[in-house]
Write an enzyme that holds these catalytic residues in place. Structure first.
Site, PDB file in Angstrom:
ATOM      1  N   HIS A 277       7.344  -7.213  -2.290  1.00 46.97           N
ATOM      2  CA  HIS A 277       7.054  -6.592  -0.981  1.00 46.97           C
ATOM      3  C   HIS A 277       8.275  -7.173   0.042  1.00 46.97           C
ATOM      4  O   HIS A 277       8.129  -6.758   1.141  1.00 46.97           O
ATOM      5  CB  HIS A 277       5.777  -6.847  -0.429  1.00 46.97           C
TER       6      HIS A 277
ATOM      7  N   SER B 110      -4.445   3.130   4.120  1.00 49.45           N
ATOM      8  CA  SER B 110      -4.987   2.459   2.907  1.00 49.45           C
ATOM      9  C   SER B 110      -4.977   0.951   3.230  1.00 49.45           C
ATOM     10  O   SER B 110      -5.759   0.283   2.767  1.00 49.45           O
ATOM     11  CB  SER B 110      -3.825   2.615   1.831  1.00 49.45           C
TER      12      SER B 110
ATOM     13  N   LYS C 112       0.937  -1.197   0.102  1.00 50.69           N
ATOM     14  CA  LYS C 112       0.015   0.111   0.095  1.00 50.69           C
ATOM     15  C   LYS C 112       0.822   1.360  -0.155  1.00 50.69           C
ATOM     16  O   LYS C 112       0.381   2.362   0.528  1.00 50.69           O
ATOM     17  CB  LYS C 112      -0.955   0.082   1.150  1.00 50.69           C
TER      18      LYS C 112
END
Length: 287
Positions: free
Chosen positions: A101, A131, A45
């Site tokens: 990630h 988010s 995010k």
């Protein structure tokens, strides 16, 4: 469902088992990088989808075909996701960019040997939290966030997917191979997308004309990208992402945390941030 039911632990962090089953993580461990590969690295995010739109357009020198015809998870495959094995992409000239990630310490042996080019995107952690809170509420493969206070404690403790935001950021800003990393802020992309496109293109060794730069920036304005069905995750079945609860691409703004946080939550977040980042010399746009 609980963390134990939905997540597995990989290199000390939670990963959603549905997205990152063991065979995919094994595939990643054996993955061989090339020096000309481009790796988009983010904490979840923080602007991954946005960068998955910008980078292919820079590489295609403004040709919109790849971003209008290929889903973003195929045009910029995830190193640790199931599609990396099952999708039809091959490592030809169209596929030199990947996303991950992972923390810096989670990168495989080939990464440290080959040192591919890295675009590391940073975003104000309060907006990352905001988010994430909405995302966890609409994705069936993630643990329901519970109340804002409950989710905040998990976020601050790193008990969420891909672990601690603080550890993630510190691991990458302290990387030794800084000559192959471009640090770019979500907030600077909002402030000056055209300038950001120029900056990224220069780092990637692409010389774009002003017209092409303008074209890319115009297409990648958040409201335009949000309409692109190849990028807005509308192709994902509702059983995995219920976008009636919250859109995957929600607002694309800086400072939305102010619409969510209570005063007490702001103070709590600030106190933990100050403690965890006290020794960090890196200059963040939001400080």
């Amino acid at each position: 469902m609980t963390e134990a039911e939905l997540y597995s632990v990989y290199k000390d962090v939670y990963v959603p088992t549905h997205l990152h089953p063991p065979e995919c993580l094994k595939y990643y461990e054996d993955f061989t990088f090339r020096p000309d590969d481009i790796l988009i690295v983010t904490f979840p995010k923080s602007g991954t989808t946005w960068m998955q739109e910008v980078v292919p357009l820079i590489l295609s020198e403004g040709d919109l075909t790849p971003v209008l015809t290929v889903p973003n998870w195929d045009r910029v495959p995830w190193l640790e996701e199931h599609r990396a094995i099952s999708s039809i992409w091959s490592r030809d000239l169209l596929h030199v960019s990947f996303a991950t990630h992972f923390h810096h310490s989670m990168m495989n042996e080939s990464y440290f040997k080959m040192k591919p080019r890295v675009l590391y995107v940073l975003r104000d952690p309060k907006d990352v939290f905001t988010s994430s809170y909405y995302y966890y509420g609409m994705a069936s493969y993630l643990v329901n966030p519970g109340t804002q206070d409950e989710f905040m404690e998990k976020f601050l403790d790193g008990k969420i997917m891909f672990g601690s935001w603080f550890d993630h950021v510190k691991s990458w800003i302290n990387a030794e191979e800084k000559e192959s990393i471009l640090y770019i802020f979500y907030e600077e992309m909002i402030d000056d997308l055209k300038g950001s496109v120029e900056k990224i293109a220069k780092f990637l060794g692409k010389s774009l004309s002003p017209d092409v730069t303008e074209k890319i920036a115009d297409h990648c304005v958040f409201k335009n990208m949000k309409q692109n069905k190849m990028s807005n995750f509308s192709l994902v079945p509702e059983e995995y992402m219920d976008q009636k609860k919250s859109e995957f691409l929600r607002k694309g703004i800086a400072g939305d945390w102010k619409n969510l946080f209570t005063k007490a939550q702001e103070q709590r977040f600030n106190a933990v941030y100050k403690e965890k980042m006290k020794d960090v010399m890196f200059k963040f746009m939001w400080d």
